[in-house]
Design a protein around this motif. Structure first.
Motif, PDB file in Angstrom:
ATOM      1  N   GLN A   1       0.833  -1.203   0.000  1.00 47.73           N
ATOM      2  CA  GLN A   1       0.000   0.000   0.000  1.00 47.73           C
ATOM      3  C   GLN A   1       0.867   1.252   0.000  1.00 47.73           C
ATOM      4  N   ALA A   2       1.955   1.226   0.754  1.00 41.42           N
ATOM      5  CA  ALA A   2       2.838   2.397   0.811  1.00 41.42           C
ATOM      6  C   ALA A   2       3.469   2.672  -0.543  1.00 41.42           C
ATOM      7  N   ILE A   3       3.815   1.610  -1.259  1.00 44.09           N
ATOM      8  CA  ILE A   3       4.381   1.787  -2.593  1.00 44.09           C
ATOM      9  C   ILE A   3       3.338   2.371  -3.537  1.00 44.09           C
ATOM     10  N   LYS A   4       2.094   1.915  -3.388  1.00 46.15           N
ATOM     11  CA  LYS A   4       1.033   2.460  -4.240  1.00 46.15           C
ATOM     12  C   LYS A   4       0.795   3.941  -3.953  1.00 46.15           C
ATOM     13  N   LEU A   5       1.000   4.356  -2.714  1.00 41.27           N
ATOM     14  CA  LEU A   5       0.816   5.764  -2.366  1.00 41.27           C
ATOM     15  C   LEU A   5       1.729   6.663  -3.182  1.00 41.27           C
ATOM     16  N   LEU A   6       2.919   6.163  -3.514  1.00 45.50           N
ATOM     17  CA  LEU A   6       3.877   6.974  -4.261  1.00 45.50           C
ATOM     18  C   LEU A   6       3.340   7.353  -5.631  1.00 45.50           C
ATOM     19  N   ALA A   7       2.587   6.448  -6.256  1.00 45.63           N
ATOM     20  CA  ALA A   7       2.115   6.694  -7.624  1.00 45.63           C
ATOM     21  C   ALA A   7       0.854   7.547  -7.677  1.00 45.63           C
ATOM     22  N   LEU A   8       0.251   7.855  -6.526  1.00 44.24           N
ATOM     23  CA  LEU A   8      -0.989   8.643  -6.513  1.00 44.24           C
ATOM     24  C   LEU A   8      -0.692  10.127  -6.591  1.00 44.24           C
ATOM     25  N   SER A   9      -1.506  10.846  -7.358  1.00 49.94           N
ATOM     26  CA  SER A   9      -1.427  12.297  -7.358  1.00 49.94           C
ATOM     27  C   SER A   9      -2.109  12.829  -6.107  1.00 49.94           C
ATOM     28  N   ASN A  10      -2.013  14.136  -5.870  1.00 47.45           N
ATOM     29  CA  ASN A  10      -2.626  14.724  -4.677  1.00 47.45           C
ATOM     30  C   ASN A  10      -4.137  14.511  -4.658  1.00 47.45           C
ATOM     31  N   LEU A  11      -4.792  14.667  -5.806  1.00 47.25           N
ATOM     32  CA  LEU A  11      -6.238  14.501  -5.856  1.00 47.25           C
ATOM     33  C   LEU A  11      -6.628  13.052  -5.609  1.00 47.25           C
TER      34      LEU A  11
ATOM     35  N   MET B   1      18.150   5.747  -4.687  1.00 48.01           N
ATOM     36  CA  MET B   1      16.962   4.895  -4.698  1.00 48.01           C
ATOM     37  C   MET B   1      16.918   4.112  -5.994  1.00 48.01           C
ATOM     38  N   HIS B   2      15.937   3.199  -6.064  1.00 48.93           N
ATOM     39  CA  HIS B   2      15.820   2.395  -7.270  1.00 48.93           C
ATOM     40  C   HIS B   2      15.064   3.158  -8.352  1.00 48.93           C
ATOM     41  N   GLU B   3      15.349   2.766  -9.581  1.00 46.14           N
ATOM     42  CA  GLU B   3      14.719   3.398 -10.743  1.00 46.14           C
ATOM     43  C   GLU B   3      13.199   3.296 -10.688  1.00 46.14           C
ATOM     44  N   SER B   4      12.665   2.140 -10.233  1.00 45.92           N
ATOM     45  CA  SER B   4      11.215   1.951 -10.183  1.00 45.92           C
ATOM     46  C   SER B   4      10.570   2.920  -9.199  1.00 45.92           C
ATOM     47  N   THR B   5      11.279   3.255  -8.127  1.00 41.55           N
ATOM     48  CA  THR B   5      10.740   4.213  -7.156  1.00 41.55           C
ATOM     49  C   THR B   5      10.607   5.599  -7.786  1.00 41.55           C
ATOM     50  N   VAL B   6      11.622   5.998  -8.527  1.00 43.39           N
ATOM     51  CA  VAL B   6      11.572   7.299  -9.209  1.00 43.39           C
ATOM     52  C   VAL B   6      10.446   7.315 -10.228  1.00 43.39           C
ATOM     53  N   SER B   7      10.240   6.196 -10.900  1.00 39.29           N
ATOM     54  CA  SER B   7       9.162   6.113 -11.886  1.00 39.29           C
ATOM     55  C   SER B   7       7.804   6.294 -11.227  1.00 39.29           C
ATOM     56  N   ARG B   8       7.609   5.676 -10.057  1.00 36.99           N
ATOM     57  CA  ARG B   8       6.331   5.832  -9.356  1.00 36.99           C
ATOM     58  C   ARG B   8       6.129   7.254  -8.867  1.00 36.99           C
TER      59      ARG B   8
ATOM     60  N   ARG C   1       7.589  29.047 -15.267  1.00 39.98           N
ATOM     61  CA  ARG C   1       7.394  28.802 -16.694  1.00 39.98           C
ATOM     62  C   ARG C   1       6.111  28.049 -17.005  1.00 39.98           C
ATOM     63  N   GLY C   2       5.343  27.702 -15.984  1.00 45.65           N
ATOM     64  CA  GLY C   2       4.065  27.047 -16.223  1.00 45.65           C
ATOM     65  C   GLY C   2       3.922  25.773 -15.423  1.00 45.65           C
ATOM     66  N   LEU C   3       2.980  24.954 -15.872  1.00 45.84           N
ATOM     67  CA  LEU C   3       2.657  23.700 -15.204  1.00 45.84           C
ATOM     68  C   LEU C   3       3.170  22.549 -16.060  1.00 45.84           C
ATOM     69  N   PHE C   4       3.960  21.662 -15.466  1.00 49.40           N
ATOM     70  CA  PHE C   4       4.572  20.576 -16.210  1.00 49.40           C
ATOM     71  C   PHE C   4       4.444  19.271 -15.437  1.00 49.40           C
ATOM     72  N   GLU C   5       4.261  18.176 -16.188  1.00 52.55           N
ATOM     73  CA  GLU C   5       4.296  16.858 -15.579  1.00 52.55           C
ATOM     74  C   GLU C   5       5.753  16.496 -15.301  1.00 52.55           C
ATOM     75  N   LEU C   6       5.981  15.796 -14.218  1.00 49.89           N
ATOM     76  CA  LEU C   6       7.355  15.441 -13.868  1.00 49.89           C
ATOM     77  C   LEU C   6       7.995  14.581 -14.950  1.00 49.89           C
ATOM     78  N   LYS C   7       7.213  13.762 -15.637  1.00 48.82           N
ATOM     79  CA  LYS C   7       7.750  12.932 -16.715  1.00 48.82           C
ATOM     80  C   LYS C   7       8.286  13.772 -17.867  1.00 48.82           C
ATOM     81  N   TYR C   8       7.815  15.016 -17.968  1.00 48.07           N
ATOM     82  CA  TYR C   8       8.240  15.888 -19.062  1.00 48.07           C
ATOM     83  C   TYR C   8       9.741  16.137 -19.041  1.00 48.07           C
ATOM     84  N   PHE C   9      10.346  16.115 -17.858  1.00 47.48           N
ATOM     85  CA  PHE C   9      11.749  16.461 -17.721  1.00 47.48           C
ATOM     86  C   PHE C   9      12.680  15.300 -18.038  1.00 47.48           C
ATOM     87  N   PHE C  10      12.115  14.141 -18.364  1.00 47.24           N
ATOM     88  CA  PHE C  10      12.934  12.986 -18.734  1.00 47.24           C
ATOM     89  C   PHE C  10      12.834  12.786 -20.237  1.00 47.24           C
TER      90      PHE C  10
END
Length: 489
Positions: free
Chosen positions: A23-33, A383-390, A401-410
């Motif tokens: 459950q804690a790992i799943k929390l990482l992938a959730l957005s604030n909403l 940390m592990h790559e999968s953690t950063v991905s989540r 400069r605006g609103l950007f998804e974190l994935k945009y910077f990769f």
């Protein structure tokens, strides 16, 4: 070899992943909403969880209603969370699990803790808004006004077969056979349905949809009918051939094309569109005199507290079975507070690493974006790559400069023909976009020319890469852009 039962002792290593850790790992992938809805369930299902919102002033769990009665409880909960975080060895890496590399032995489902959502502050005025009228509802209202009896039944069946764009997706012969009515009746009802609002609804293809709108605008003369029958030539920009077929001159052809462009190719999309949901940033990035500051957007999340006073009152005189349940709820509440704190620490750590790597973007724009991979960030923060991905999934940051998804910077890198290092693919895309939007309608740039220009700027890029980036941004080929600019002109 003798066959028979025997006892063996074996040593093996395995990673035990409890339901709580899952459950804690799943929390990482959730957005604030998403996390807000997740916490709302936890508050509803666990009586020992409370919020430190302005509504209760910290006294929601105080049976005597004393002002500030839960302030010591809040401090105790926060202190316990900090102590637990400090006591756990490798706390920062608890959620850092390589799911692909290990096999797990799961504990029983009773170890898991239900979670979710939170009380939102203020009034959600959007919830008072009436539902948008759908296309089918709009058409059915007109059916009731114009038809009755058998014709109304046929019209309702036709409306049900109209898709969201306003096109009729059905074979009239099959529909007539299924309803047991003459084909002529179905065609007559369809002709009336095609007069409904919005104009063009009920067309079976683009040509019929445009023809319906031209008739209602009283512009469906023989020349316009011929042009609508040859929309493929319009798309190709074959103007000399169109003039010859339609029997018009340059001025009349230009007027007909302007009229054609005023029609709606998908009239049904005016109705029933989903409400636009504003993207709420999960992080705020701002520059100060001391450097960059990364802050979690806590405005959408409640501050969770463990109401120990309520736990003590419930535990007084409770049966052993009830005490066990209370202990389980208390452990779940403590775990959730720690998990949320650790989630925020991990997100801030990842975002800080991204800001450090992409400082050029935040200072000067997309042209200075560097190529970046999940592995680079993972190695920097340990940390592990999968953690950063989540952490970077479904998360948005807000900056100057605006609103950007974190994935945009990769993004991948394009090697440079001069200088050192490489440039980000997003930087190359922005350069291609600028070239295409600035091109002269009489001198459209081919993919080969764009590749040569980029090479002259020091970017080692192949023509096929230009094609891939151009198509990803939604730009057509040089021939298609030439036709579009000719039509626009």
């Amino acid at each position: 070899m003798a066959l028979g039962p025997r006892l063996d002792l074996r040593q093996s290593q395995s990673l035990v992943m409890t339901p709580q850790l899952q459950q804690a790992i799943k929390l990482l992938a959730l957005s604030n909403l998403e996390l807000e809805a997740y916490l709302a369930e936890a508050l509803e299902g666990n009586p020992l969880l409370d919020t430190a919102s302005g509504d209760n002033d910290g006294s929601a769990g105080d049976p005597e209603g004393e002002p500030g009665g839960d302030a010591p409880v809040a401090e105790a909960a926060s202190l316990e969370a900090d102590q637990a975080l400090a006591a756990d060895a490798g706390t920062a890496n608890d959620l850092d699990v390589d799911l692909a590399a290990e096999s797990f032995h799961h504990d029983s489902a009773s170890d898991s803790v239900g979670l979710s959502g939170a009380d939102s502050e203020g009034i959600d005025f959007d919830s008072f808004a009436g539902a948008d009228e759908t296309l089918h509802g709009h058409l059915l209202a007109q059916v009731g006004e114009r038809f009755g009896g058998l014709e109304a039944m046929v019209a309702e069946q036709l409306v049900a077969l109209i898709d969201e764009t306003g096109y009729l997706r059905a074979d009239l012969t099959e529909l007539a056979q299924r309803l047991g009515v003459p084909l002529a009746l179905v065609e007559a009802v369809l002709a009336e349905v095609q007069c409904f609002d919005p104009s063009g609804v009920g067309g079976r293809d683009l040509a019929e949809c445009i023809a319906i709108q031209a008739r209602e605008a009283d512009r469906y003369d023989p020349a316009m009918a011929t042009m609508i029958a040859h929309l493929d030539l319009v798309a190709k920009g074959a103007f000399p051939q169109l003039k010859r077929i339609c029997g018009v001159d340059d001025e009349d052809l230009a007027d007909m094309i302007r009229e054609l462009r005023s029609y709606d190719p998908k009239p049904g999309l005016r109705f029933g569109g989903d409400a636009v949901q504003a993207v709420v940033p999960d992080l705020y990035i701002r520059q100060t005199a001391k450097g960059w500051v990364v802050e979690i957007n806590s405005g959408t999340l409640p501050r969770l507290l463990v109401n120990r006073r309520y736990h003590a009152e419930l535990a007084k005189g409770a049966a052993a079975k009830n005490k066990a349940w209370l202990s389980e709820q208390l452990a779940g509440a403590n775990w959730l507070v720690r998990a949320l704190d650790q989630r925020q620490r991990t997100i801030v750590k990842v975002a800080s690493a991204i800001v450090k790597q992409q400082e050029g973007f935040f200072l000067h724009g997309v042209a200075h974006m560097r190529p970046l991979t999940l592995r680079q960030v993972a190695e920097e923060i340990g940390m592990h790559e999968s953690t950063v991905s989540r952490v970077t999934s479904n998360k948005y940051l807000s900056c100057a400069r605006g609103l950007f998804e974190l994935k945009y910077f990769f993004s991948s890198g394009i090697s440079a023909t001069a200088g050192d290092g490489a440039v980000s693919s997003e930087s190359i895309k922005s350069r291609i976009k600028a070239m295409i939007e600035a091109e002269d309608p009489k001198a459209i740039l081919s993919d080969e020319v764009i590749a040569q220009k980029l090479s002259g700027e020091g970017h080692d890029i192949a023509r096929r890469t230009v094609v891939k980036y151009r198509e990803a941004m939604g730009y057509g080929s040089s021939v298609q852009r030439r036709r579009q600019k000719a039509l626009a002109g």
